[in-house]
Design a protein around this motif. Structure first.
Motif, mmCIF file in Angstrom:
data_model
loop_
_atom_site.group_PDB
_atom_site.id
_atom_site.type_symbol
_atom_site.label_atom_id
_atom_site.label_comp_id
_atom_site.label_asym_id
_atom_site.label_seq_id
_atom_site.Cartn_x
_atom_site.Cartn_y
_atom_site.Cartn_z
ATOM 1 N N UNK A 1 0.867 -1.183 0.000
ATOM 2 C CA UNK A 1 0.000 0.000 0.000
ATOM 3 C C UNK A 1 0.900 1.228 0.000
ATOM 4 N N UNK A 2 0.363 2.342 -0.485
ATOM 5 C CA UNK A 2 1.137 3.581 -0.401
ATOM 6 C C UNK A 2 0.547 4.439 0.697
ATOM 7 N N UNK A 3 1.411 4.983 1.530
ATOM 8 C CA UNK A 3 0.951 5.858 2.603
ATOM 9 C C UNK A 3 0.738 7.261 2.080
ATOM 10 N N UNK A 4 -0.151 8.004 2.726
ATOM 11 C CA UNK A 4 -0.393 9.381 2.275
ATOM 12 C C UNK A 4 -1.072 10.154 3.399
ATOM 13 N N UNK A 5 -0.615 11.371 3.615
ATOM 14 C CA UNK A 5 -1.298 12.191 4.610
ATOM 15 C C UNK A 5 -2.498 12.866 3.964
ATOM 16 N N UNK A 6 -3.402 13.373 4.773
ATOM 17 C CA UNK A 6 -4.511 14.162 4.245
ATOM 18 C C UNK A 6 -3.930 15.410 3.590
ATOM 19 N N UNK B 1 -3.581 18.081 6.075
ATOM 20 C CA UNK B 1 -2.389 18.115 6.924
ATOM 21 C C UNK B 1 -1.263 18.889 6.234
ATOM 22 N N UNK C 1 0.283 22.510 7.347
ATOM 23 C CA UNK C 1 1.714 22.631 7.610
ATOM 24 C C UNK C 1 2.255 23.892 6.930
ATOM 25 N N UNK D 1 1.117 26.884 8.900
ATOM 26 C CA UNK D 1 1.834 26.962 10.178
ATOM 27 C C UNK D 1 3.276 27.410 9.960
ATOM 28 N N UNK E 1 2.876 15.142 14.280
ATOM 29 C CA UNK E 1 3.364 15.120 12.890
ATOM 30 C C UNK E 1 4.379 13.978 12.699
ATOM 31 N N UNK F 1 2.503 10.752 12.538
ATOM 32 C CA UNK F 1 1.892 10.620 11.214
ATOM 33 C C UNK F 1 2.930 10.180 10.192
ATOM 34 N N UNK G 1 2.783 6.943 7.767
ATOM 35 C CA UNK G 1 2.757 7.115 6.315
ATOM 36 C C UNK G 1 3.890 6.298 5.688
ATOM 37 N N UNK H 1 0.426 3.637 5.545
ATOM 38 C CA UNK H 1 -0.939 3.954 5.983
ATOM 39 C C UNK H 1 -1.393 5.292 5.404
ATOM 40 N N UNK H 2 -2.684 5.391 5.126
ATOM 41 C CA UNK H 2 -3.267 6.660 4.687
ATOM 42 C C UNK H 2 -3.986 7.331 5.839
ATOM 43 N N UNK H 3 -3.871 8.644 5.870
ATOM 44 C CA UNK H 3 -4.537 9.393 6.937
ATOM 45 C C UNK H 3 -5.995 9.652 6.559
#
Lengths: 560, 492
Positions: free
Chosen positions: A365-370, A373, A377, A380, B239, B242, B246, B250-252
């Motif tokens: 699977x590939x990970x990904x942030x929203x 987020x 960032x 911020x 962060x 997360x 990632x 994992x997907x958020x």
């Protein structure tokens, strides 16, 4: 992941007694190790006592006898399902139709030859209390009464409902006789549990037919007559309730657990209810069938039939296997088994969770942030670059503070809590401004300038009472002298770097100084407010220095 | 006669012009110099005997939020004493809980009743004979909440010290420094040949530096303090969490804070009469109280599964399932509802998602409890996924955080089986309970319409953060004390 945790029953046990029942004296380390393999959490209280946290599914472990039953299996001291021998107690109980509306179900048992000492009495009372608060749902669903059997001078009991003024008896630990009504009104237990039966103006009672003695008024209190004390040898147990299956299962659990210290012998009572006669406790075992392959798939290890048998015997099941299919029979106190998965879990526990060879899944699977987020960032980073300290505050806020910054025209209503813990955390925040102002005020005597910002979710009801969530940014400055520019410039710098079209429009707001406040127009839409806080508000918040603030709705400025 | 720097000259000039002593703040605003510069200039002038300082101290007394709460509802000892009187002057201490007092209030209140001589303890009972007179501290608390703030220039009276000890007021001290020029300083002095301390554009362009002496810096002196804009340390920790997830593929995801009991509890096979669903353990929304459940197919499946197990082979809970309980609106008490919703919309494997967000429970506020805290939930759905993969994933996650040893203990959650509680061996704190996890029960999978195994875990991330950041009080994670935030080290 903790939905059940708030209601974990905790008991207190004498370690020496527990070890005697297990039949082994254990070194501290062994003691810890073996409990680490059960669902109980144990911690020492003093030289004599330990505290045990029991999980809600294994209420059969609320007493040393029940814990020992599990531990002896895990240690291999005793295998398979414990067998309870039953005999006819010679006691009959007639259920009168009058209880049907009040508290319809009852099941009872007799246990002889228990030899109760102080420690066991303490544990029995504890078992009873903990089952009341968990399985019993505060005694409403089921309630337990435990009596000295030897003072019941009769062979027939009647379970019936009586008018509150029609009966009286001396309640447990009381010195005088009270009527049913007096017990409900004046007695501590009556006041606590009376609501369960009050609606009927009747109370269920258990009466000895031959003597007319009332021995219990379930689910409120027993009679002092049948009080159990150290030295009591024979017990009569009643369980009443509004859920028939739960009543039978609870009796199976309580009777088998106490009978562990009475040679596993239990006397049955004949219960006649209209045309129907049953003998309780029912001591219902449950059979579960599954394939070895299913268990292997769940746990992730290969299992030979011999291993399966060994694991289940140590988990106190009786087992038979034929051509890869397992039939596991669980003892009567295991009311918690709802599905074969529960039996498979017991196998994993027998094996020891820390003996399972762990593995990472090999799926790709590939990970990904929203995107949110990443967007936040960027915002911020810019705010920090502009010299502002990030703060992180609570989402629960004070309605009074929130309303100070909400104008009627905005059509925003607060989402308030029915049962707040403290008044200053009794609604969800709709705006960040009031919180930022509080924080600036709290820090007014620290080194100036105080420059802070926060990003976060806010929630409110709109005019149609729909719940709205917005993502917001708020920034503020407090110093000896502050002007609008101190937030105006950073806001414009932020907008320019993010590529937002920004402009200010004249605006009036009761919390800000007229002529020194404006509405923020972002990409053509009104999205926030900027201004110098009005001195009257500063005074109200006990702030002695000027403050300039802005708050901006960032919702939808990114796409997921 | 010593030489004057530019800054010293500027300040002396202001002081000579002014008829009265000036405060540091006034000097800051008039000169535009930073506070710390002014302070060092004043120090140097004062060493030369050219200015005199007048220092006054001021104490500011402010009620805390707890103090405000006590002032409006009465201190616990009074509320308890009044209840005792109402019940005939004698009450069993452990019954106070039933009258709505928290454990904390009972221990504080009873202690003070005895201390103040309002009553006594007698074999587990608290006895109060007459209505207690108003005590000094109550009077003071009332006065303080009325005025909001009290300024004291002298010593702090005992009664306020007592209130501070109880955490009902905060006392902060301010030092006011006022400065005036000494009588020996004259305007003529200011006209002397300048020593340049700060080189400006003008000085270079007009060559003024040729006629002046460039004063050397005292490099042993501390520089003026500056505070960088800084990200909040706990947001940064989240962060980092997360980014680990990632990197593990994992997907958020995220979900709403206000939930129906249906998604918070029923879907997760939590019985409708389970005590955790009562008002003591879940925040209920005042208005609107209920929502409508749009997902008819799921609702029907959940109903059947609760009542009889549906076609999952489970016994179910054996009661009549009530939609009026399921539609009640609450603040979510965990974030498993977020992953559960996601699964119901994405039932095809493989799925690896996580969410970090606030959850809410009506807990009393203390060093380890808050009514709101952050939770991290993660799930994996895949063909041929086993319990061992769940354990492996969790061990790997903590390894990425620097934890080498993880131990697994049987646990209980209504929605997973097998269920496990995880302990991590932290270099400083030793073995600490860190997570709950398990494989979703067949009842939950069927409710969501999922046909593959799901491994799930939840971490109270506040506690883990405290452990890794070396913080001993959960409230400090949300501290708004700017000094604390300014001094917190940046972790990377």
């Amino acid at each position: 992941m903790s939905s059940g945790e708030a209601w974990v029953p905790v008991i207190r046990l004498c370690r020496k007694r527990l070890e005697e029942i297990i039949g082994l004296k254990l070194a501290d380390e062994e003691f810890e190790d073996i409990f680490f393999r059960t669902k109980c959490e144990v911690s020492p209280l003093d030289d004599e006592y330990i505290e045990v946290e029991v999980t809600n599914d294994r209420l059969d472990m609320l007493m040393s006898e029940g814990i020992a039953r599990v531990v002896r299996g895990l240690l291999g001291l005793e295998l398979g399902m414990p067998k309870y021998e039953t005999y006819d107690s010679g006691l009959k109980l007639e259920v009168h139709s009058s209880v049907r509306k009040v508290r319809p179900y009852i099941a009872t048992a007799v246990i002889r030859g228990v030899h109760i000492d102080e420690y066991m009495l303490e544990e029995i009372i504890q078992l009873q209390e903990k089952i009341h608060t968990t399985l019993g749902r505060g005694r409403k669903k089921i309630a337990i009464g435990i009596h000295n059997y030897d003072v019941i001078r009769g062979r027939k009991l009647i379970y019936k409902a009586m008018g509150l003024d029609e009966f009286s008896f001396k309640p447990l630990y009381e010195t005088r006789v009270m009527t049913g009504r007096e017990i409900l009104v004046k007695h501590e237990k009556g006041r606590e549990y009376g609501w369960i039966i009050r609606a009927h103006n009747m109370a269920p009672v258990i009466v000895v037919e031959e003597t007319g003695d009332i021995i219990a008024m379930p689910p409120i209190i027993n009679s002092d007559l049948t009080r159990v004390e150290p030295g009591t040898k024979n017990l009569f147990i009643d369980i009443t309730g509004i859920d028939e299956a739960a009543v039978y299962r609870a009796l199976d659990l309580v009777a088998t657990t106490i009978a562990e210290s009475a040679g596993r012998r239990i006397g049955r009572v004949e219960i006649c209810s209209g045309q129907r006669t049953i003998r309780t406790p029912l001591l219902q075992t449950s059979k579960t069938v599954f394939s070895i392959a299913e268990a292997e798939r769940v746990i992730g290890v290969e299992l030979s039939p011999e291993t399966v048998v060994d694991l289940l015997l140590r988990a106190r099941y009786d087992v038979s296997i034929s051509s890869g299919m397992v039939e596991a029979e669980a003892p009567p106190y295991r009311y918690d088994i709802l599905h074969k998965i529960d039996v498979i879990e017991d196998m994993a526990i027998s094996m020891g969770y820390n003996e399972i060879p762990i593995e990472l899944p090999t799926i790709y699977t590939t990970g990904r942030e929203l995107r949110k987020t990443a967007f936040l960032r960027a915002v911020r980073n810019l705010m920090v670059g502009l010299g502002f300290q990030e703060i992180l505050t609570y989402m629960l806020s004070s309605p009074e503070d929130q309303l100070e910054f909400l104008e009627d025209a905005e059509g925003v209503k607060l989402i308030e809590l029915e049962n707040p813990v403290v008044s200053y955390m009794s609604c969800l925040r709709a705006r960040l401004l009031p919180i930022a102002l509080r924080v600036l005020g709290e820090n007014q005597y620290k080194e100036h300038p105080i420059k802070i910002f926060e990003t976060g979710i806010t929630a409110f009801l709109d005019r149609e009472n729909r719940i709205n969530y917005t993502l917001r940014l708020c920034a503020g400055v407090l110093a000896y002298a502050v002007s609008l520019e101190d937030v105006h410039s950073p806001l414009f710098a932020l907008a320019e770097n993010m590529g937002w079209r920004i402009a200010l429009r004249e605006y009036k707001h009761s919390a800000f100084i007229d002529g020194r406040t404006a509405e923020i127009i972002l990409n053509g839409e009104p999205r926030g407010i900027i201004g110098e806080v009005h001195p009257s508000i500063l005074e109200k918040y006990n702030i002695e220095y000027p403050v300039a603030l802005f708050e901006l709705d960032l919702s939808g400025l990114w796409k997921e | 006669m010593s030489e004057l720097t530019e800054n010293e000259r500027k300040i002396l000039e202001l002081l000579l012009e002014s008829k009265r002593p000036l405060s540091i703040e006034e000097l800051t605003s008039k000169t535009g110099m930073p506070h710390s510069t002014i302070m060092s200039v004043i120090e140097s002038l004062s060493a030369k005997g050219m200015v005199s300082k007048e220092i006054t101290r001021k104490f500011l007394v402010k009620p805390t939020s707890e103090g405000l709460d006590y002032a409006s509802r009465g201190v616990p000892e009074r509320r308890i004493a009044l209840q005792v009187l109402k019940h005939g002057g004698k009450l069993r201490i452990r019954d106070l809980g039933d009258l709505g007092f928290t454990e904390n209030e009972i221990s504080i209140g009873v202690g003070w009743i005895v201390k103040k001589g309002w009553g006594r303890i007698d074999k587990g009972f608290i006895v109060v004979e007459r209505e207690p007179p108003r005590s000094d501290d109550e009077r003071m608390l009332e006065e303080l909440t009325g005025r909001g703030l009290l300024e004291l220039t002298e010593d702090i009276p005992q009664v306020i010290r007592e209130l501070e000890k109880r955490g009902l007021v905060e006392i902060s001290m301010r030092t006011l420094v006022k400065v005036s020029a000494s009588s020996s300083v004259s305007k003529a002095l200011l006209k002397a040949v300048p020593v340049i301390s700060k080189i400006t554009h003008d000085i270079i362009k007009r060559g003024l530096w040729r006629k002046a002496r460039l004063k050397p810096y005292n490099i042993k002196a501390l520089p003026p303090t500056v505070y960088p804009g800084k990200k909040h340390f706990y947001v940064e920790f989240l962060e980092k969490i997360k980014s680990i997830l990632i990197a593990m593929g994992f997907r958020e995801i995220e979900g709403p804070l206000v939930e129906s009991e249906f998604w918070n509890f029923d879907v997760l096979f939590q019985a409708q009469d389970h005590p955790a669903r009562e008002i003591h353990d879940t925040f209920w929304i005042k208005y609107p109280r209920r929502t409508t459940l749009e997902e008819e197919a799921i609702v029907e499946r959940v109903r059947r599964i609760h009542e009889s197990g549906g076609d999952t082979g489970s016994r179910g809970w054996g009661y009549k399932w009530r939609p009026d309980i399921a539609t009640r609106l609450i603040l979510r008490s965990q974030t498993t509802c977020v992953t559960a919703r996601y699964l119901s919309e994405n039932p095809k494997p493989p799925v690896k998602v996580f969410t970090i967000g606030k959850v809410f429970r009506p807990d009393e506020i203390d060093a380890t409890h808050l009514p709101e805290f952050q939770q991290l939930d993660g799930i994996i759905m895949a063909e041929n996924l086993s319990f061992k993969h769940l354990l492996g994933t969790l061990a790997e996650f903590f390894k990425q955080l620097g934890i080498e040893e993880v131990k697994f203990k049987p646990g209980y959650f209504p929605f997973t089986e097998p269920s496990v509680e995880g302990y991590i061996n932290h270099p400083k704190a030793g073995w600490v309970e860190a997570f709950g996890a398990g494989m979703f029960r067949p009842e939950v999978l069927a409710s969501l319409g999922v046909k593959y195994p799901v491994a799930a875990w939840g971490i109270g991330i506040d506690r883990v953060a405290m452990l890794f950041l070396g913080i001993d009080d959960i409230r400090k994670l949300y501290s708004t004390n700017i000094d604390f935030l300014r001094k917190t080290l940046v972790k990377w």
